[in-house]
Design an enzyme around this catalytic site. Structure first.
Site, short mmCIF file in Angstrom:
data_model
loop_
_atom_site.label_atom_id
_atom_site.label_comp_id
_atom_site.label_asym_id
_atom_site.label_seq_id
_atom_site.Cartn_x
_atom_site.Cartn_y
_atom_site.Cartn_z
CD1 TRP A 75 -15.77 -23.62 -6.06
CD2 TRP A 75 -16.87 -24.74 -4.47
NE1 TRP A 75 -16.51 -22.71 -5.32
CE2 TRP A 75 -17.19 -23.38 -4.35
CE3 TRP A 75 -17.45 -25.64 -3.58
CZ2 TRP A 75 -18.06 -22.89 -3.37
CZ3 TRP A 75 -18.32 -25.17 -2.60
CH2 TRP A 75 -18.61 -23.81 -2.50
CG ASP A 144 -18.40 -28.37 -10.03
OD1 ASP A 144 -19.34 -27.79 -10.58
OD2 ASP A 144 -17.98 -28.09 -8.88
CE LYS A 168 -21.41 -19.71 -8.33
NZ LYS A 168 -21.97 -20.75 -7.46
#
Ligand code: PLP
Length: 337
Positions: A75, A144, A168
């Site tokens: 990511w 992030d 999530k």
């Protein structure tokens, strides 16, 4: 957190939010402490949208248009690649052969003229989680937190910006929480699409365009649930216990289960492991997944880019759920070793 008042909706758009898309930082305070000089926005475009929004809004903070990136997994690698479109990206540490560790901070070369330092707090695919907050010598820190947001307390005051896709730990896909320090607003590049412009969205309480009402509504319910269950500190206690259950089995398995990640940065949210041997025994891993599925435990297959098994233990996974997986792992080892 959200006000639920019965209303008659005469609006022209989709189902209206109870109030607006804005959540006052003070209302968020029951789950995590956000100082008053931060704006909280609910945006669309997911975590990936923020890979673009962050440089578009922040890389112009300094004339050089440079940004420092820590690349510790898929990511953050994607985020760094996207940022390259808008300025100079410096990967601050030697390139990693595999995403199984966080390079020692003594090996980082941070650029004091960088507009910001970026990292991904929990690399979902690889199960690599920071247990430190990077020290940046005053340069704006961006994180992030898509896959560990509200899984533990965070000192927001250390960050210029935090973003997290809701899907999530705090709801369903469709909304991304962005928490930004007010003094960083007003520096968007001219080419920044208006829906990604933090200043516009912050000024308009995230209502520049039609907000993802349903996702925000669900997030409100999840935040209430977190609050009623003791806030992010209680989530941390629970997440430590849950992940320890699985790591303890891996560590005691004499190499039957192998987690490739350095102990210091093993994630509490995503526990990746191989079965049978270090590189994984394909047949045994298939049997493991089939057996788990028969017991109603699904989505344990590791990300296609790394293979193996990955147990994701987000806030919604209970201690009992995790105990069921732990019991299955013990039993599977007994039967197949
Ligand atoms: N960042 C992290 C840490 C993620 O885990 C993900 C998705 O799983 C993303 C970013 C990308 O989010 P999205 O799919 O919402 O664009």
């Amino acid at each position: 957190i959200m006000e639920h008042k019965p209303t008659i909706n005469f609006g022209a758009g989709p189902a209206k939010l109870p109030q607006s898309a804005s959540v006052d930082p003070r209302r968020f305070a029951c789950v995590t402490n956000i100082p008053d000089n931060y704006k909280v926005m609910f945006l669309q475009g997911g975590g990936s949208g923020q890979f673009s929004a962050v440089p578009l809004n922040l890389i112009g903070l300094k004339e050089d248009r440079c940004a420092d990136y820590l690349v510790t997994g898929t990511w953050s690698a994607k985020a760094a690649k996207e940022a390259e479109k808008y300025g100079n990206v410096n990967i601050v540490h030697p390139k990693l052969d595999s995403y199984t560790k966080i390079p020692d901070p003594s090996s980082w070369t941070l650029n004091p003229s960088a507009s910001y330092v970026y990292y991904c707090c929990n690399e979902t695919v690889h199960g690599v989680e920071y247990n430190i907050t990077p020290e940046t010598n005053g340069v704006v820190l961006v994180s992030d937190m898509s896959s560990n947001f509200l899984s533990r307390p965070v000192d927001v005051s250390k960050f210029g910006l935090i973003f997290a896709g809701a899907q999530k730990n705090v709801g369903c896909a469709g909304v991304t929480v962005v928490i930004v320090r007010e003094d960083l607003l007003g520096h968007a590049l001219q080419e920044c699409p208006i829906v990604l412009d933090y200043t516009v969205q912050a000024d308009m309480n995230s209502l520049y365009n039609t907000p993802p009402c349903f996702s925000i509504y669900i997030m409100g319910l999840v935040l209430e649930w977190i609050k009623n269950n003791g806030g992010s500190a209680a989530m941390e206690t629970l997440n430590k216990r849950k992940s320890a259950l699985i790591y303890d089995i891996i560590n005691a398995s004499n190499g039957f289960y192998v987690c490739p990640v350095d102990e210091a940065c093993q994630s509490r949210m995503n526990v990746p492991f191989r079965v049978g041997k270090k590189e994984g025994d394909d047949d045994l891993e298939k049997k493991f997944l089939d057996g788990a599925s028969k017991l109603g435990m699904i989505s344990l297959k590791g990300h296609r880019s790394v293979g193996g098994i990955r147990a994701s233990l987000y806030n919604a996974v209970t201690l009992e759920d995790t105990e069921a997986l732990a019991a299955y792992m013990r039993q599977f080892q007994k039967e197949h070793q």
